[in-house]
Design a protein around this motif. Structure first.
Motif, PDB file in Angstrom:
ATOM      1  N   UNK A   1      34.924  33.122  36.274  1.00 42.91           N
ATOM      2  CA  UNK A   1      36.022  33.809  35.594  1.00 42.91           C
ATOM      3  C   UNK A   1      35.643  34.252  34.177  1.00 42.91           C
ATOM      4  N   UNK A   2      34.511  33.723  33.666  1.00 41.12           N
ATOM      5  CA  UNK A   2      34.088  34.050  32.310  1.00 41.12           C
ATOM      6  C   UNK A   2      34.408  32.969  31.303  1.00 41.12           C
ATOM      7  N   UNK A   3      35.203  31.982  31.700  1.00 40.42           N
ATOM      8  CA  UNK A   3      35.523  30.870  30.800  1.00 40.42           C
ATOM      9  C   UNK A   3      34.233  30.122  30.471  1.00 40.42           C
ATOM     10  N   UNK A   4      34.036  29.823  29.188  1.00 40.75           N
ATOM     11  CA  UNK A   4      32.841  29.131  28.723  1.00 40.75           C
ATOM     12  C   UNK A   4      33.246  27.844  28.018  1.00 40.75           C
ATOM     13  N   UNK A   5      32.556  26.754  28.366  1.00 39.43           N
ATOM     14  CA  UNK A   5      32.797  25.462  27.715  1.00 39.43           C
ATOM     15  C   UNK A   5      31.463  24.912  27.225  1.00 39.43           C
ATOM     16  N   UNK A   6      31.445  24.441  25.977  1.00 41.12           N
ATOM     17  CA  UNK A   6      30.260  23.796  25.422  1.00 41.12           C
ATOM     18  C   UNK A   6      30.721  22.503  24.756  1.00 41.12           C
ATOM     19  N   UNK A   7      30.025  21.428  25.027  1.00 42.26           N
ATOM     20  CA  UNK A   7      30.226  20.158  24.335  1.00 42.26           C
ATOM     21  C   UNK A   7      28.856  19.667  23.918  1.00 42.26           C
ATOM     22  N   UNK A   8      28.786  19.052  22.747  1.00 40.44           N
ATOM     23  CA  UNK A   8      27.481  18.563  22.343  1.00 40.44           C
ATOM     24  C   UNK A   8      27.460  17.883  21.007  1.00 40.44           C
ATOM     25  N   UNK A   9      26.249  17.523  20.632  1.00 42.62           N
ATOM     26  CA  UNK A   9      25.965  16.883  19.350  1.00 42.62           C
ATOM     27  C   UNK A   9      24.665  17.472  18.813  1.00 42.62           C
ATOM     28  N   UNK A  10      24.536  17.493  17.498  1.00 47.19           N
ATOM     29  CA  UNK A  10      23.292  17.967  16.894  1.00 47.19           C
ATOM     30  C   UNK A  10      23.163  17.424  15.476  1.00 47.19           C
ATOM     31  N   UNK A  11      21.965  17.544  14.947  1.00 44.50           N
ATOM     32  CA  UNK A  11      21.716  17.136  13.564  1.00 44.50           C
ATOM     33  C   UNK A  11      22.472  18.049  12.608  1.00 44.50           C
ATOM     34  N   UNK A  12      22.645  17.592  11.392  1.00 44.48           N
ATOM     35  CA  UNK A  12      23.373  18.357  10.386  1.00 44.48           C
ATOM     36  C   UNK A  12      22.529  19.390   9.671  1.00 44.48           C
ATOM     37  N   UNK A  13      21.342  19.673  10.176  1.00 38.64           N
ATOM     38  CA  UNK A  13      20.439  20.625   9.551  1.00 38.64           C
ATOM     39  C   UNK A  13      19.478  21.091  10.628  1.00 38.64           C
ATOM     40  N   UNK A  14      19.036  22.285  10.718  1.00 38.61           N
ATOM     41  CA  UNK A  14      19.328  23.486   9.948  1.00 38.61           C
ATOM     42  C   UNK A  14      20.472  24.292  10.555  1.00 38.61           C
TER      43      UNK A  14
ATOM     44  N   UNK B   1      20.666  18.930   3.838  1.00 37.17           N
ATOM     45  CA  UNK B   1      19.253  19.041   3.497  1.00 37.17           C
ATOM     46  C   UNK B   1      18.436  18.540   4.681  1.00 37.17           C
ATOM     47  N   UNK B   2      17.120  18.693   4.624  1.00 38.21           N
ATOM     48  CA  UNK B   2      16.285  18.209   5.724  1.00 38.21           C
ATOM     49  C   UNK B   2      16.456  16.723   6.027  1.00 38.21           C
ATOM     50  N   UNK B   3      16.999  15.949   5.109  1.00 38.38           N
ATOM     51  CA  UNK B   3      17.236  14.533   5.403  1.00 38.38           C
ATOM     52  C   UNK B   3      18.262  14.362   6.525  1.00 38.38           C
ATOM     53  N   UNK B   4      19.055  15.403   6.777  1.00 40.10           N
ATOM     54  CA  UNK B   4      20.034  15.358   7.875  1.00 40.10           C
ATOM     55  C   UNK B   4      19.372  15.435   9.254  1.00 40.10           C
ATOM     56  N   UNK B   5      18.048  15.615   9.282  1.00 38.04           N
ATOM     57  CA  UNK B   5      17.321  15.616  10.545  1.00 38.04           C
ATOM     58  C   UNK B   5      17.064  14.197  11.054  1.00 38.04           C
ATOM     59  N   UNK B   6      17.220  13.210  10.176  1.00 39.87           N
ATOM     60  CA  UNK B   6      16.997  11.810  10.563  1.00 39.87           C
ATOM     61  C   UNK B   6      18.150  11.328  11.447  1.00 39.87           C
ATOM     62  N   UNK B   7      17.873  10.387  12.350  1.00 37.23           N
ATOM     63  CA  UNK B   7      18.940   9.835  13.198  1.00 37.23           C
ATOM     64  C   UNK B   7      20.038   9.212  12.354  1.00 37.23           C
ATOM     65  N   UNK B   8      21.246   9.194  12.856  1.00 46.18           N
ATOM     66  CA  UNK B   8      21.714   9.714  14.137  1.00 46.18           C
ATOM     67  C   UNK B   8      22.095  11.190  14.025  1.00 46.18           C
ATOM     68  N   UNK B   9      22.462  11.799  15.154  1.00 46.44           N
ATOM     69  CA  UNK B   9      22.965  13.176  15.123  1.00 46.44           C
ATOM     70  C   UNK B   9      24.301  13.166  14.397  1.00 46.44           C
ATOM     71  N   UNK B  10      24.472  14.105  13.472  1.00 46.16           N
ATOM     72  CA  UNK B  10      25.627  14.099  12.568  1.00 46.16           C
ATOM     73  C   UNK B  10      26.865  14.803  13.105  1.00 46.16           C
ATOM     74  N   UNK B  11      26.691  15.800  13.957  1.00 48.61           N
ATOM     75  CA  UNK B  11      27.775  16.692  14.317  1.00 48.61           C
ATOM     76  C   UNK B  11      28.086  16.605  15.811  1.00 48.61           C
TER      77      UNK B  11
END
Length: 64
Positions: A12-25, A48-58
C-alpha cells in the motif's frame, strides 16, 4: 557508527521504521518510489565523536 534499523514497506506504500543509532554523525534514510523521499533525518548538532561510544544514544520510530 552503530545502528539497528527495522524497515518495512507494505504494498500500500505505508512505511514503518524502528531503530536505534549512535548520537553522531548526521545521517538520513531515503526511499525511492518514482522520486526520492526523505524518511528520516538525524541532526547531530551539539554532539561530538564521543557519541560513537556505547551505548546507542537514539531510539526512534517512523510511520507514514
Amino acid at each position: 557508527m552503530d545502528y539497528v534499523y527495522d524497515l518495512t514497506i507494505y504494498k500500500s506504500g505505508v512505511t514503518m521504521i524502528n531503530g536505534s543509532h549512535d548520537g553522531y554523525p548526521w545521517h538520513e534514510i531515503y526511499r525511492y518510489d518514482s522520486s526520492w523521499k526523505t524518511l528520516y533525518t538525524y541532526s547531530a548538532s551539539g554532539s561530538s565523536p564521543t557519541s560513537l561510544a556505547p551505548p546507542m544514544d537514539i531510539d526512534f520510530g517512523y510511520y507514514q
